[in-house]
Design an enzyme around this catalytic site. Sequence first.
Site, short mmCIF file in Angstrom:
data_model
loop_
_atom_site.label_atom_id
_atom_site.label_comp_id
_atom_site.label_asym_id
_atom_site.label_seq_id
_atom_site.Cartn_x
_atom_site.Cartn_y
_atom_site.Cartn_z
CG ASP A 274 74.46 6.11 54.54
OD1 ASP A 274 74.28 7.26 55.02
OD2 ASP A 274 75.51 5.77 53.99
CG ASP B 171 73.92 10.21 57.24
OD1 ASP B 171 74.79 9.86 58.06
OD2 ASP B 171 74.06 10.13 56.02
CD GLU B 172 76.47 5.31 58.17
OE1 GLU B 172 76.94 4.20 58.41
OE2 GLU B 172 77.17 6.32 57.93
P1 TTP Z 1 78.18 10.13 54.70
O1 TTP Z 1 77.02 9.21 55.01
O2 TTP Z 1 79.55 9.56 54.70
O3 TTP Z 1 77.97 10.74 53.25
P2 TTP Z 1 76.73 11.48 52.61
O4 TTP Z 1 75.46 11.20 53.33
O5 TTP Z 1 77.04 12.93 52.47
O6 TTP Z 1 76.70 10.89 51.13
P3 TTP Z 1 76.34 9.42 50.63
O7 TTP Z 1 75.04 9.53 49.88
O8 TTP Z 1 77.48 9.04 49.71
O9 TTP Z 1 76.23 8.54 51.83
O10 TTP Z 1 78.19 11.36 55.68
C1 TTP Z 1 77.03 11.85 56.30
C2 TTP Z 1 77.18 13.31 56.60
O11 TTP Z 1 78.32 13.51 57.46
C3 TTP Z 1 77.46 14.14 55.36
O12 TTP Z 1 76.28 14.54 54.70
C4 TTP Z 1 78.27 15.28 55.91
C5 TTP Z 1 79.00 14.72 57.09
N1 TTP Z 1 80.43 14.46 56.73
C6 TTP Z 1 81.41 15.40 57.09
O13 TTP Z 1 81.11 16.41 57.74
N2 TTP Z 1 82.71 15.17 56.73
C7 TTP Z 1 83.10 14.05 56.03
O14 TTP Z 1 84.30 13.88 55.72
C8 TTP Z 1 82.09 13.09 55.68
C9 TTP Z 1 82.45 11.83 54.92
C10 TTP Z 1 80.77 13.35 56.05
#
Ligand code: TTP
Length: 340
Positions: free
Chosen positions: A10, A105-106
């Site tokens: 992630d 991203d995951e």
């Molecule tokens: P996430 O993997 O949930 O979060 P993140 O990568 O921003 O942060 P973390 O380090 O805590 O994992 O989300 C991945 C991407 O998806 C994030 O960068 C932007 C997008 N996203 C949205 O557009 N809306 C949302 O509500 C969320 C949670 C994420």
Amino acid sequence: MPPRKIIHIDADSFYASVETREDPSLRELPIAVGGRAASRGVIATCNYQARAFGVRSAMPSSRALQLCPQLVILKPRFELYRAVSAGFHRIFRDYTEVIEPLSLDEAYLDVTDCDQFNGSATLIAQDIRRRIREELRLTVSAGIAPNKFLAKVGSDWDKPDGCFTIAPGQVADFVRELPVSRINGVGAVTAARLEKLGVTTCGDLQQVPLETLVKRFGKYGPRLAELARGVDHRQVQPSRIRKSISVENTYSQDLPTLEQMATRLETILQELHTRFSRIEQQYSPAKRFVKVKFDNFNQTTMEEVIPDSASQWLDRDAYQRLLAAAWQRGERPVRLLGAG
Ligand code: TTP
């Protein structure tokens, strides 16, 4: 069967990290990626400096600016994020073909059959993280475990830039102390219901008879019982599985104006986004739609095909246009809104 070796990767504050990589002058500033406050945009994500002010994903941008007036809000560049994601996958494929993307991203990787690093999944994950850092100048967090459930818990364990392994022999001890809220799918409501049963950790949950869980949680009961023991047989599925998914809400008071509907639609879209991450499948939607039920109970749905050129399904403007078009078919107060 020997235990499987699953890695969950992630990226850390993904969109925000990509933007900082592109413009290092942002590094010291609290930044977010999202919509403009003036057009009722919401925050997609933000970096850790912004999180220190309480800024969070899905928060209205106007609220984020109240919490952190110096917040720099950047417009999302999905094309760029997709290119970065393709870069992640090029690296993943050097270790395994068994890759299940959950979002840009995951991803889950099954490295059971990878013989690099003497088959050490932890060393493989460290090597993937090293290459992403060196070749893509980004950090990702990794969880390594015998199954998907625990691998995902692991990647979140010491985020950002973390790497956490739960080896097969450690599973029993690890889950005993694990709060049930860490189980993917246990949200605030389920957690509260479990707490009423005296359950806060997976260890507590193991003590609840299966019968009770089935009575309280239906089909989810047996699944909870397995997860509480650190058992999860789901395979890493490289193939794309398509489903239809939607979120709708009936309002206690009818919404009289399109403006009010537009605001409510934003909330629905956020929920839709969250649900996507939960169904844990690579999802490649063909259509988007908005459903409107008027106060006279007539209902209508406006849908459109998502163009191949679209950078992602969640195009807020497109959804708002569908809402406006659907509402024009009745021009009455609305009791229910949905989007899918
Ligand atoms: P996430 O993997 O949930 O979060 P993140 O990568 O921003 O942060 P973390 O380090 O805590 O994992 O989300 C991945 C991407 O998806 C994030 O960068 C932007 C997008 N996203 C949205 O557009 N809306 C949302 O509500 C969320 C949670 C994420």
